[in-house]
Design a protein around this motif. Structure first.
Motif, PDB file in Angstrom:
ATOM      1  N   GLN A   1      76.131 105.559  27.548  1.00 55.42           N
ATOM      2  CA  GLN A   1      77.049 105.441  28.682  1.00 55.42           C
ATOM      3  C   GLN A   1      77.895 106.707  28.744  1.00 55.42           C
TER       4      GLN A   1
ATOM      5  N   SER B   1      79.795  95.001  36.602  1.00 54.97           N
ATOM      6  CA  SER B   1      80.963  94.443  35.927  1.00 54.97           C
ATOM      7  C   SER B   1      82.055  94.263  36.983  1.00 54.97           C
TER       8      SER B   1
ATOM      9  N   ALA C   1      81.255 103.864  25.704  1.00 52.12           N
ATOM     10  CA  ALA C   1      81.649 104.926  26.631  1.00 52.12           C
ATOM     11  C   ALA C   1      81.705 106.233  25.838  1.00 52.12           C
TER      12      ALA C   1
ATOM     13  N   ARG D   1      80.466  90.890  23.663  1.00 53.90           N
ATOM     14  CA  ARG D   1      81.132  90.334  22.486  1.00 53.90           C
ATOM     15  C   ARG D   1      80.231  89.462  21.619  1.00 53.90           C
TER      16      ARG D   1
ATOM     17  N   CYS E   1      83.357 100.282  23.123  1.00 51.81           N
ATOM     18  CA  CYS E   1      84.078 101.298  22.359  1.00 51.81           C
ATOM     19  C   CYS E   1      84.312 100.828  20.937  1.00 51.81           C
TER      20      CYS E   1
ATOM     21  N   GLY F   1      79.223  89.703  31.231  1.00 49.22           N
ATOM     22  CA  GLY F   1      80.484  88.955  31.228  1.00 49.22           C
ATOM     23  C   GLY F   1      80.268  87.493  30.898  1.00 49.22           C
ATOM     24  N   GLY F   2      80.674  87.121  29.683  1.00 51.03           N
ATOM     25  CA  GLY F   2      80.621  85.708  29.309  1.00 51.03           C
ATOM     26  C   GLY F   2      79.222  85.155  29.145  1.00 51.03           C
ATOM     27  N   ILE F   3      78.272  86.022  28.789  1.00 47.25           N
ATOM     28  CA  ILE F   3      76.922  85.519  28.483  1.00 47.25           C
ATOM     29  C   ILE F   3      76.857  85.375  26.962  1.00 47.25           C
TER      30      ILE F   3
ATOM     31  N   ILE G   1      73.231  91.376  30.036  1.00 41.59           N
ATOM     32  CA  ILE G   1      73.964  92.351  29.231  1.00 41.59           C
ATOM     33  C   ILE G   1      74.997  91.583  28.407  1.00 41.59           C
TER      34      ILE G   1
HETATM   35  C1  FNR Z   1      84.194  96.649  26.011  1.00 43.67           C
HETATM   36  N1  FNR Z   1      83.725  96.906  27.288  1.00 43.67           N
HETATM   37  C2  FNR Z   1      83.305  98.168  27.634  1.00 43.67           C
HETATM   38  N2  FNR Z   1      82.704  98.407  28.828  1.00 43.67           N
HETATM   39  C3  FNR Z   1      82.189  99.617  29.127  1.00 43.67           C
HETATM   40  O1  FNR Z   1      81.633  99.778  30.208  1.00 43.67           O
HETATM   41  N3  FNR Z   1      82.302 100.645  28.233  1.00 43.67           N
HETATM   42  C4  FNR Z   1      82.901 100.501  27.026  1.00 43.67           C
HETATM   43  O2  FNR Z   1      82.935 101.428  26.220  1.00 43.67           O
HETATM   44  C5  FNR Z   1      83.472  99.240  26.728  1.00 43.67           C
HETATM   45  N4  FNR Z   1      84.156  99.024  25.550  1.00 43.67           N
HETATM   46  C6  FNR Z   1      84.425  97.739  25.138  1.00 43.67           C
HETATM   47  C7  FNR Z   1      84.875  97.502  23.838  1.00 43.67           C
HETATM   48  C8  FNR Z   1      85.040  96.199  23.381  1.00 43.67           C
HETATM   49  C9  FNR Z   1      85.465  95.969  21.968  1.00 43.67           C
HETATM   50  C10 FNR Z   1      84.802  95.116  24.248  1.00 43.67           C
HETATM   51  C11 FNR Z   1      84.952  93.692  23.780  1.00 43.67           C
HETATM   52  C12 FNR Z   1      84.421  95.351  25.552  1.00 43.67           C
HETATM   53  C13 FNR Z   1      83.359  95.784  28.178  1.00 43.67           C
HETATM   54  C14 FNR Z   1      82.018  95.181  27.753  1.00 43.67           C
HETATM   55  O3  FNR Z   1      80.968  96.125  27.866  1.00 43.67           O
HETATM   56  C15 FNR Z   1      81.670  93.951  28.601  1.00 43.67           C
HETATM   57  O4  FNR Z   1      81.522  94.354  29.931  1.00 43.67           O
HETATM   58  C16 FNR Z   1      82.726  92.857  28.489  1.00 43.67           C
HETATM   59  O5  FNR Z   1      83.096  92.640  27.133  1.00 43.67           O
HETATM   60  C17 FNR Z   1      82.238  91.534  29.074  1.00 43.67           C
HETATM   61  O6  FNR Z   1      81.051  91.124  28.460  1.00 43.67           O
HETATM   62  P1  FNR Z   1      81.026  90.027  27.260  1.00 43.67           P
HETATM   63  O7  FNR Z   1      81.770  90.596  26.118  1.00 43.67           O
HETATM   64  O8  FNR Z   1      81.690  88.774  27.809  1.00 43.67           O
HETATM   65  O9  FNR Z   1      79.552  89.813  26.967  1.00 43.67           O
END
Ligand code: FNR
Length: 362
Positions: free
Chosen positions: A100, A268, A58, A329, A26, A305-307, A326
């Motif tokens: 998404q 996730s 999303a 951050r 987002c 997650g955490g990659i 995937i």
């Molecule tokens: C997210 N995440 C997220 N997940 C999702 O399914 N739809 C979304 O719109 C969002 N929005 C979102 C915004 C921001 C700023 C962050 C940091 C995270 C979760 C994201 O897709 C992911 O699953 C998690 O951040 C874990 O992965 P990373 O960041 O550790 O690679």
């Protein structure tokens, strides 16, 4: 031959050039749900940066499907028109544009994170969030009242997802992902913590998963046979102290989704309730869930997650833990994550010709 991070991935007729996807994130940067220059530059940069798939944040299927009033949406043809230049640019970079499709459910109508994530009341531009049952998110402050969906209204939600998918196709997206994770509407139906219904959408596993199956079928119905559909799930609520959604149910649901023509389950976890206890947030903390689902069902999976590093992402694909790495951050920190990863792994990568003079030397 063993697949690696830079092996192509064929999903129906869609050819993805590598195994890196920009995780949906987002941006809280829309007015009235419309994509704007921010979204073009943000998503466009990650396509320039070499990710095989660039997934939008999303994207709400209806106005009350937004988390905040600043979320992206696709509830009208005009919203789809605003997204078209993004899909067109992403494709011009040989990346695959994915969307998404989402509904925030009980977690909707709050301010964006940098404004506090506080509930927003209808008189201030918010709305009454919808939910499977009258079980509000445990806010510390007052929040707008929830509206518990009638059986008929559940059908309207399914129709909203179908119509949103049709528009997404018109906007040029190649992959549609149904967001059934993180405590938003569809996940709220899956989990007995938030679903106390006594109609055909509550109670048994079959009933709680019905809306996810119906939404998936609706999206699959309008999404062309040669293009892939993904579903993002939370593999577990991380609420082992109560009757909740868990890994075993996720395995079963993933098998059911594969039967409905889902090409990849994006695995996730969590997000349903603030009491969740996350065992670890270290590197690849959710990868074991993806790995188990892949092993038990044979469905393709994405791990998230955490990659954060090329070697870690490559290891996940090489060792058959997941088909797609995937990255969320780390893509915010580095839009060129995929190009840098190629360099780290000694793979030739096509930096855009405009940047040729800056290509890092090995
Ligand atoms: C997210 N995440 C997220 N997940 C999702 O399914 N739809 C979304 O719109 C969002 N929005 C979102 C915004 C921001 C700023 C962050 C940091 C995270 C979760 C994201 O897709 C992911 O699953 C998690 O951040 C874990 O992965 P990373 O960041 O550790 O690679």
């Amino acid at each position: 031959m063993t697949d690696s991070l830079f092996s192509p991935l064929s999903l129906r007729e869609t050819e993805v050039s590598n195994r890196i996807m920009v995780s949906p994130m987002c941006q809280y940067s829309s007015t009235d749900g419309f994509a704007n220059d921010w979204h073009l530059v943000h998503l466009g940069s990650r396509a320039v940066g070499g990710a095989g798939i660039v997934m939008t944040e999303a994207t709400a299927v209806s106005p009350e499907g937004r988390i905040s009033p600043n979320d992206l949406g696709i509830w009208s043809d005009e919203h789809a028109d605003a997204l078209e230049r993004i899909t067109s640019f992403v494709k011009s970079m040989d990346s695959i544009p994915a969307i998404q499709l989402a509904h925030a459910g009980r977690k909707g109508s709050k301010s964006r994170p940098w404004d506090g994530s506080d509930p927003v009341f209808p008189e201030d531009g918010g709305w009454n969030p919808i939910a499977p049952s009258d079980v509000p998110w445990p806010y510390e402050s007052d929040a707008p009242e929830l509206h518990e969906l009638t059986t008929e209204e559940v059908g309207d939600v399914v129709d909203d997802f179908r119509a949103a998918a049709e528009r997404a196709l018109d906007a040029g997206f190649e992959i549609a992902e149904v967001h059934a994770a993180h405590g938003y509407l569809l996940h709220e139906f899956l989990s007995p913590v938030t679903n106390h219904r006594d109609d055909e959408y509550g109670g048994s596993f079959e009933n709680r998963t019905r809306i996810v199956r119906e939404v998936t079928e609706a999206v699959r119905e309008v999404w062309p046979d040669d293009k892939p559909v993904f579903v993002r799930i939370s593999a577990t609520d991380w609420l082992d102290d109560r009757d909740s959604w868990d890994l075993e149910q996720s395995v079963q649901l993933s098998a059911d989704l594969a039967d409905l023509g889902v090409d990849l389950v994006d695995v996730s976890a969590g997000g349903l309730h603030p009491d969740q206890e996350i065992p670890s947030t270290g590197p690849g903390y959710q990868v074991p869930y993806a790995e188990l689902i892949r092993e038990e069902t044979g469905v393709r999976v994405g791990a998230v997650g955490g990659i954060r590093t090329a070697r870690h992402a490559d290891e996940i694909v090489r060792n058959g833990r997941a088909d797609l790495a995937i990255v969320g951050r780390e893509h915010l920190r580095d839009p060129y994550f995929a190009l840098h990863a190629a360099g780290d792994l000694g793979v030739d990568a096509a930096w855009p010709p405009q940047y040729q003079r800056a290509v890092p030397r090995r």
